[in-house]
Scaffold this active site. Structure first.
Site, PDB file in Angstrom:
ATOM      1  N   ARG A  84       0.867  -1.170   0.000  1.00  0.00           N
ATOM      2  CA  ARG A  84       0.000   0.000   0.000  1.00  0.00           C
ATOM      3  C   ARG A  84       0.904   1.220   0.000  1.00  0.00           C
ATOM      4  O   ARG A  84       2.111   1.117   0.120  1.00  0.00           O
ATOM      5  CB  ARG A  84      -1.037  -0.013   1.137  1.00  0.00           C
ATOM      6  CG  ARG A  84      -0.706  -0.687   2.417  1.00  0.00           C
ATOM      7  CD  ARG A  84       0.373  -0.029   3.209  1.00  0.00           C
ATOM      8  NE  ARG A  84       0.162   1.408   3.357  1.00  0.00           N
ATOM      9  CZ  ARG A  84       1.097   2.286   3.617  1.00  0.00           C
ATOM     10  NH1 ARG A  84       2.368   1.892   3.767  1.00  0.00           N
ATOM     11  NH2 ARG A  84       0.856   3.565   3.728  1.00  0.00           N
ATOM     12  N   GLY A  85       0.263   2.393  -0.144  1.00  0.00           N
ATOM     13  CA  GLY A  85       1.065   3.616  -0.293  1.00  0.00           C
ATOM     14  C   GLY A  85       1.192   3.902  -1.780  1.00  0.00           C
ATOM     15  O   GLY A  85       1.544   2.997  -2.560  1.00  0.00           O
ATOM     16  N   ALA A  86       0.906   5.152  -2.165  1.00  0.00           N
ATOM     17  CA  ALA A  86       0.761   5.472  -3.588  1.00  0.00           C
ATOM     18  C   ALA A  86       1.964   5.063  -4.464  1.00  0.00           C
ATOM     19  O   ALA A  86       1.797   4.315  -5.443  1.00  0.00           O
ATOM     20  CB  ALA A  86       0.436   6.952  -3.746  1.00  0.00           C
ATOM     21  N   ARG A 115      -7.253  -0.606  -7.002  1.00  0.00           N
ATOM     22  CA  ARG A 115      -7.590   0.464  -6.055  1.00  0.00           C
ATOM     23  C   ARG A 115      -7.775   1.760  -6.846  1.00  0.00           C
ATOM     24  O   ARG A 115      -7.021   2.007  -7.789  1.00  0.00           O
ATOM     25  CB  ARG A 115      -6.500   0.652  -4.978  1.00  0.00           C
ATOM     26  CG  ARG A 115      -6.461  -0.481  -3.957  1.00  0.00           C
ATOM     27  CD  ARG A 115      -5.542  -0.160  -2.798  1.00  0.00           C
ATOM     28  NE  ARG A 115      -6.177   0.696  -1.813  1.00  0.00           N
ATOM     29  CZ  ARG A 115      -5.518   1.243  -0.785  1.00  0.00           C
ATOM     30  NH1 ARG A 115      -4.223   1.045  -0.630  1.00  0.00           N
ATOM     31  NH2 ARG A 115      -6.159   2.009   0.095  1.00  0.00           N
ATOM     32  N   GLN A 173      -2.004   2.442   9.919  1.00  0.00           N
ATOM     33  CA  GLN A 173      -0.697   2.583   9.243  1.00  0.00           C
ATOM     34  C   GLN A 173       0.293   3.369  10.100  1.00  0.00           C
ATOM     35  O   GLN A 173       1.504   3.153  10.021  1.00  0.00           O
ATOM     36  CB  GLN A 173      -0.876   3.304   7.890  1.00  0.00           C
ATOM     37  CG  GLN A 173      -1.560   2.487   6.819  1.00  0.00           C
ATOM     38  CD  GLN A 173      -3.052   2.746   6.779  1.00  0.00           C
ATOM     39  OE1 GLN A 173      -3.667   3.068   7.779  1.00  0.00           O
ATOM     40  NE2 GLN A 173      -3.655   2.580   5.618  1.00  0.00           N
ATOM     41  N   ASP A 211      -1.905  10.709  -2.091  1.00  0.00           N
ATOM     42  CA  ASP A 211      -2.274   9.697  -3.091  1.00  0.00           C
ATOM     43  C   ASP A 211      -2.605  10.315  -4.443  1.00  0.00           C
ATOM     44  O   ASP A 211      -2.516   9.659  -5.475  1.00  0.00           O
ATOM     45  CB  ASP A 211      -3.469   8.886  -2.589  1.00  0.00           C
ATOM     46  CG  ASP A 211      -3.036   8.038  -1.415  1.00  0.00           C
ATOM     47  OD1 ASP A 211      -3.039   8.554  -0.280  1.00  0.00           O
ATOM     48  OD2 ASP A 211      -2.631   6.885  -1.644  1.00  0.00           O
ATOM     49  N   ASN A 233      -5.362  12.400   0.583  1.00  0.00           N
ATOM     50  CA  ASN A 233      -4.479  11.526   1.357  1.00  0.00           C
ATOM     51  C   ASN A 233      -5.341  10.715   2.315  1.00  0.00           C
ATOM     52  O   ASN A 233      -6.573  10.850   2.343  1.00  0.00           O
ATOM     53  CB  ASN A 233      -3.420  12.347   2.099  1.00  0.00           C
ATOM     54  CG  ASN A 233      -2.321  11.477   2.687  1.00  0.00           C
ATOM     55  OD1 ASN A 233      -1.828  10.550   2.013  1.00  0.00           O
ATOM     56  ND2 ASN A 233      -1.938  11.704   3.920  1.00  0.00           N
TER      57      ASN A 233
HETATM   58  O1  MRU Z   1      -4.512   3.108   2.111  1.00  0.00           O
HETATM   59  P1  MRU Z   1      -3.030   3.325   1.994  1.00  0.00           P
HETATM   60  O2  MRU Z   1      -2.272   2.789   3.154  1.00  0.00           O
HETATM   61  O3  MRU Z   1      -2.509   2.875   0.673  1.00  0.00           O
HETATM   62  O4  MRU Z   1      -2.883   4.904   2.036  1.00  0.00           O
HETATM   63  C1  MRU Z   1      -1.598   5.438   1.996  1.00  0.00           C
HETATM   64  C2  MRU Z   1      -1.570   6.912   2.150  1.00  0.00           C
HETATM   65  O5  MRU Z   1      -2.586   7.568   2.261  1.00  0.00           O
HETATM   66  C3  MRU Z   1      -0.222   7.566   2.065  1.00  0.00           C
HETATM   67  O6  MRU Z   1      -0.170   8.682   2.895  1.00  0.00           O
HETATM   68  C4  MRU Z   1       0.032   7.999   0.619  1.00  0.00           C
HETATM   69  O7  MRU Z   1      -0.141   6.928  -0.249  1.00  0.00           O
HETATM   70  C5  MRU Z   1       1.376   8.563   0.435  1.00  0.00           C
HETATM   71  S1  MRU Z   1       2.610   7.313   0.492  1.00  0.00           S
HETATM   72  C6  MRU Z   1       4.104   7.976   0.108  1.00  0.00           C
END
Ligand code: MRU
Length: 369
Positions: free
Chosen positions: A46-48, A113, A220, A261, A271
């Site tokens: 996960r994470g963009a 996603r 997270q 994101d 985000n």
């Molecule tokens: O649902 P997630 O854990 O994928 O969401 C992640 C976030 O919102 C992060 O803050 C975002 O992707 C930035 S990661 C460098």
């Protein structure tokens, strides 16, 4: 400890299973677009930026899988003869099958996603490479796609390092910095965006400390950000999400740095759910609110945050955690996974090309010139 969120091992993509961190540290292996899509959907990764890198590998894996398993030959795909077969010995049907199966791979990945634009950015880049080598034999296509996925991974780390250096200059020695969710090495190919800024500040000799909020419902902050900072020996304090206002009112927060994101062309920032609340509180307390944001996260095709699709996840995540449910049975539950912070609340975007103070459409257009 170097955190390798995604790694290429034995012709497979391996990803740290982020659902079980920090209780356990395990890699899971992936060998097709569909399996990678499932890994993204179920939050193994996960994470963009990490999602964008995973999707790129998903495309390459699909090409490798299709080129190494001739479907109509009736041969054992593992036999040495099968492995020698390539495009030149197959009919047009086989080429068409390869192309339509690849399209299916792109589709399944695109549906994993909806909010992080890096997923679509990664797929678009891989499609561009695919278009440029279509017509070559399938194995050569697959190798070229794999090389591109490797490059996207390496590039992501370089970009995070560049953002980190720019962002570190914004933090004073001794700064107490709050972050929301996890925008760390685990959310990228390595180093991180927001946590990359912290790592770079420490590398530059600044004594900063981090306040990680828990980030309900997927935790997270508590599970991933706190773990990463502890691994690095960067001082970190964990709070629940509803303590942010109190900490700011007590004068215990000097700056906020978060990841994103998707940033719309007017500078609105999507985000993790709860970010908007943190931004409003930061504004109320005159605390700078910074967003670490690689260019791959800026979506110039949309006018504002209102156009960003917000993922709605399973209500089970809000009911409780894993198998333990504390919410009253029968209650109606919502679980939007992201929110949008209007550009007016953003002090600056930290990008690999520099810091954009008070982002707006004109400044973002300039950034891409
Ligand atoms: O649902 P997630 O854990 O994928 O969401 C992640 C976030 O919102 C992060 O803050 C975002 O992707 C930035 S990661 C460098």
């Amino acid at each position: 400890m170097k955190i390798e969120t995604l790694r290429w091992t034995n012709n497979k993509l391996e990803m740290i299973d982020q659902r079980i961190l920090p209780a356990a540290f395990e890699y899971l292996a992936y060998d097709s677009a569909a399996s990678v899509a499932e890994g993204i959907r179920s939050m193994v990764v996960r994470g963009a930026p990490a999602i964008g890198v995973a999707a790129a590998y998903g495309v390459a894996l699909e090409a490798l899988r299709l080129s190494s398993a001739p479907r109509h030959s009736g041969l054992d795909p593992e036999s040495s003869y099968s492995k020698k077969l390539d495009f030149r010995f197959r009919g047009n049907d086989e080429v068409e099958d390869f192309n339509s199966d690849m399209e299916a791979g792109f589709t399944v990945l695109a549906q994993s996603r909806p909010t992080a634009v890096n997923l679509f950015w990664g797929l678009k880049r891989m499609r561009g490479v695919w278009e440029s080598v279509k017509g070559q034999n399938n194995s050569a296509v697959a190798e070229r796609l794999l090389a591109e996925a490797h490059e996207i991974l390496a590039e992501d780390i370089r970009i995070n390092r560049a953002m980190g250096a720019f962002g570190a200059e914004l933090l004073a020695d001794g700064a107490r910095v709050l972050t929301h969710c996890n925008a760390g090495a685990l959310a990228t190919a390595g180093w991180g965006t927001a946590l990359g800024v912290f790592r770079s500040a420490v590398e530059a000799g600044k004594k900063i400390s981090v306040i990680a909020d828990e980030t309900r419902p997927f935790l997270q902050g508590a599970r991933l950000t706190a773990w990463e900072m502890v691994q690095e020996n960067i001082p970190v304090t964990l709070i629940t999400d509803n303590m942010v206002g109190f900490m700011m009112a007590c004068g215990e927060v000097d700056a906020v740095v978060v990841g994103t994101d998707r940033v719309a062309s007017n500078g609105d920032v999507a985000n993790k759910i709860g970010t908007y609340m943190v931004a409003v509180l930061a504004h109320r307390h005159n605390i700078p609110f910074y967003v670490a944001c690689p260019l791959s996260t800026i979506d110039m095709s949309i006018a504002s945050g209102a156009d960003i699709p917000i993922e709605e996840r399973s209500v089970d995540e809000v009911k409780g955690f894993r198998d333990y449910h504390w919410a009253a049975e029968g209650v109606s539950i919502r679980n939007p996974a992201f929110d949008v912070t209007p550009a007016e609340l953003v002090t600056a975007l930290i990008t690999e090309k520099g810091v954009v103070q008070q982002p707006d459409r004109e400044k973002l257009i300039e950034l891409f010139k």
